[in-house]
Design a protein around this motif. Structure first.
Motif, PDB file in Angstrom:
ATOM      1  N   TYR A  52       0.823  -1.203   0.000  1.00 29.59           N
ATOM      2  CA  TYR A  52       0.000   0.000   0.000  1.00 29.59           C
ATOM      3  C   TYR A  52       0.861   1.259   0.000  1.00 29.59           C
ATOM      4  CZ  TYR A  52      -3.637   3.352   1.083  1.00 29.59           C
ATOM      5  OH  TYR A  52      -4.481   4.419   1.019  1.00 29.59           O
ATOM      6  N   LEU A  53       1.965   1.226   0.737  1.00 28.00           N
ATOM      7  CA  LEU A  53       2.865   2.385   0.717  1.00 28.00           C
ATOM      8  C   LEU A  53       3.460   2.580  -0.673  1.00 28.00           C
ATOM      9  CD1 LEU A  53       4.684   2.011   4.151  1.00 28.00           C
ATOM     10  CD2 LEU A  53       2.891   3.643   3.522  1.00 28.00           C
ATOM     11  N   LEU A  54       3.736   1.476  -1.336  1.00 27.80           N
ATOM     12  CA  LEU A  54       4.231   1.570  -2.712  1.00 27.80           C
ATOM     13  C   LEU A  54       3.203   2.257  -3.597  1.00 27.80           C
ATOM     14  CD1 LEU A  54       6.377   0.750  -4.812  1.00 27.80           C
ATOM     15  CD2 LEU A  54       5.207  -1.452  -5.034  1.00 27.80           C
ATOM     16  N   LEU A  55       1.960   1.862  -3.451  1.00 19.52           N
ATOM     17  CA  LEU A  55       0.865   2.477  -4.205  1.00 19.52           C
ATOM     18  C   LEU A  55       0.814   3.981  -3.939  1.00 19.52           C
ATOM     19  CD1 LEU A  55      -2.823   1.139  -4.088  1.00 19.52           C
ATOM     20  CD2 LEU A  55      -2.267   3.557  -4.035  1.00 19.52           C
ATOM     21  N   LYS A  56       0.773   4.356  -2.678  1.00 20.99           N
ATOM     22  CA  LYS A  56       0.629   5.767  -2.333  1.00 20.99           C
ATOM     23  C   LYS A  56       1.838   6.578  -2.795  1.00 20.99           C
ATOM     24  CE  LYS A  56      -2.275   7.464  -0.044  1.00 20.99           C
ATOM     25  NZ  LYS A  56      -3.538   8.136  -0.489  1.00 20.99           N
ATOM     26  N   ALA A  57       3.022   6.012  -2.599  1.00 18.68           N
ATOM     27  CA  ALA A  57       4.239   6.728  -2.991  1.00 18.68           C
ATOM     28  C   ALA A  57       4.274   6.920  -4.502  1.00 18.68           C
ATOM     29  CB  ALA A  57       5.476   5.969  -2.514  1.00 18.68           C
ATOM     30  N   GLY A  58       3.892   5.879  -5.235  1.00 12.75           N
ATOM     31  CA  GLY A  58       3.916   5.962  -6.694  1.00 12.75           C
ATOM     32  C   GLY A  58       2.926   6.978  -7.229  1.00 12.75           C
ATOM     33  N   LEU A 111       6.983   5.398  -9.531  1.00  9.22           N
ATOM     34  CA  LEU A 111       5.709   5.816 -10.120  1.00  9.22           C
ATOM     35  C   LEU A 111       5.014   4.636 -10.801  1.00  9.22           C
ATOM     36  CD1 LEU A 111       5.410   8.900 -12.522  1.00  9.22           C
ATOM     37  CD2 LEU A 111       4.206   6.768 -12.937  1.00  9.22           C
ATOM     38  N   LYS A 112       5.740   3.965 -11.686  1.00 10.45           N
ATOM     39  CA  LYS A 112       5.127   2.880 -12.444  1.00 10.45           C
ATOM     40  C   LYS A 112       4.696   1.731 -11.536  1.00 10.45           C
ATOM     41  CE  LYS A 112       4.929   2.522 -16.498  1.00 10.45           C
ATOM     42  NZ  LYS A 112       3.801   2.885 -17.416  1.00 10.45           N
ATOM     43  N   ALA A 113       5.555   1.394 -10.578  1.00  5.56           N
ATOM     44  CA  ALA A 113       5.231   0.285  -9.676  1.00  5.56           C
ATOM     45  C   ALA A 113       3.998   0.629  -8.846  1.00  5.56           C
ATOM     46  CB  ALA A 113       6.423  -0.017  -8.770  1.00  5.56           C
ATOM     47  N   GLY A 114       3.927   1.864  -8.376  1.00 10.50           N
ATOM     48  CA  GLY A 114       2.791   2.269  -7.550  1.00 10.50           C
ATOM     49  C   GLY A 114       1.489   2.263  -8.321  1.00 10.50           C
ATOM     50  N   VAL A 115       1.525   2.776  -9.533  1.00 10.00           N
ATOM     51  CA  VAL A 115       0.308   2.817 -10.341  1.00 10.00           C
ATOM     52  C   VAL A 115      -0.123   1.390 -10.693  1.00 10.00           C
ATOM     53  CG1 VAL A 115      -0.606   3.514 -12.580  1.00 10.00           C
ATOM     54  CG2 VAL A 115       0.740   5.131 -11.222  1.00 10.00           C
ATOM     55  N   LYS A 116       0.858   0.543 -10.978  1.00  9.80           N
ATOM     56  CA  LYS A 116       0.521  -0.842 -11.298  1.00  9.80           C
ATOM     57  C   LYS A 116      -0.035  -1.566 -10.064  1.00  9.80           C
ATOM     58  CE  LYS A 116       0.230  -4.379 -13.987  1.00  9.80           C
ATOM     59  NZ  LYS A 116      -0.810  -4.380 -15.054  1.00  9.80           N
ATOM     60  N   MET A 117       0.573  -1.307  -8.919  1.00 13.69           N
ATOM     61  CA  MET A 117       0.059  -1.900  -7.673  1.00 13.69           C
ATOM     62  C   MET A 117      -1.394  -1.487  -7.472  1.00 13.69           C
ATOM     63  SD  MET A 117       1.064  -3.560  -4.718  1.00 13.69           S
ATOM     64  CE  MET A 117      -0.300  -4.604  -5.224  1.00 13.69           C
TER      65      MET A 117
END
Lengths: 152, 152
Positions: free
Chosen positions: A17-23, B20-26
């Motif tokens: 989820y942090l990856l999502l928010k950060a991205g 950015l890409k990883a977060g949007v994909k997540m």
DNA sequence: TATTGTTATACTCTATAACTATA
DNA sequence: TATAGTTATAGAGTATAACAATA
């Protein structure tokens, strides 16, 4: 009214989820940065791909960007109107357009790329340089199978 | 036609852009996962925040989600229609609604949370468990000032 | 008959503002 | 007069399909 909200679900502090928010936030920061040059993340990517490819067609560009060709058409309209790129009929197949940046477009791209690099660096400032490299390596692992240009 | 596209700009392999890409994909992966339960990322967050807070008002919920109150109203309409939560007038201030999950809503949330955890784990599978922890720590650093619940 | 690219239409999402009711 | 929440309207962004030109 409370300055300290109730501690929410642990899922909101998970790596995924942090990856999502950060991205998503990184995307917003980059978009804000590019807005100063009248660009969006997408139009910047168009400049980037056209700059690094020879005689790209619109369909091939769409495929690489993962965007609908009609969307890409609109982005190209804008960049062409601004004199940043040219569409030229392919003499070998007159259905196709060969896309190419103008000198003005290359300057715009260079300026935008520098701004994006600065924005990224600012966003990741809480991490030491070594950690940024480590982060990059881990993200390459995660995205290797999803971004064609990482498979080198 | 080419299976191996020209190597694009190095900016597309930078830590910030990969983030950015990883977060949007997540985000997309989580949305797909939740779709099986007729939820979106947003409606799942509504369930999560309502579940972990007592007598939340719609405006307070909107503030925590960072969404417009009219958007949140629509999300609540849907979840209320499905019997996942209730809106009850606050006796102390009859303008406000106290939001609360029903038993059905709590079950739905638990199911969705398990699905999200599994999807995240799957997405991060290329990383060893230690690396996932390390990734999480780095993202906490980056997001500490941007997500209120990380400041604990 | 298939492919490249454009144009036109409709649909979804969101932002804005007007409105009701409570305070 | 200000606040919580709802409803209505308009706008942006997107997807779909029809179309023209070329192969």
């Amino acid at each position: 009214m409370a300055d300290r909200p109730d501690p929410p679900d642990p899922i909101l502090s998970s790596a995924g989820y942090l990856l999502l928010k950060a991205g998503v936030k990184m995307q917003a920061v980059i978009d804000e940065t590019l807005a100063a040059l009248d660009l969006t993340g997408r139009s910047f990517l168009v400049l980037t791909f056209v700059d690094s490819s020879d005689q790209l067609s619109q369909l091939e560009l769409s495929r690489r960007l993962g965007l609908d060709p009609t969307i890409v058409g609109g982005l190209l309209d804008d960049l062409e109107d601004r004199g940043a790129l040219t569409r030229r009929r392919d003499p070998a197949d007159r259905r196709r357009h060969q896309l190419e940046l103008t000198p003005k477009g290359r300057k715009l791209h260079a300026k935008a790329a520098a701004a994006v690099v600065a924005a990224e660096s600012d966003f990741l400032a809480p991490l030491a340089v070594d950690d940024r490299d480590r982060l990059r390596e881990m993200l390459v692992e995660v995205m290797r199978t999803r971004l064609p240009w990482l498979d080198a």
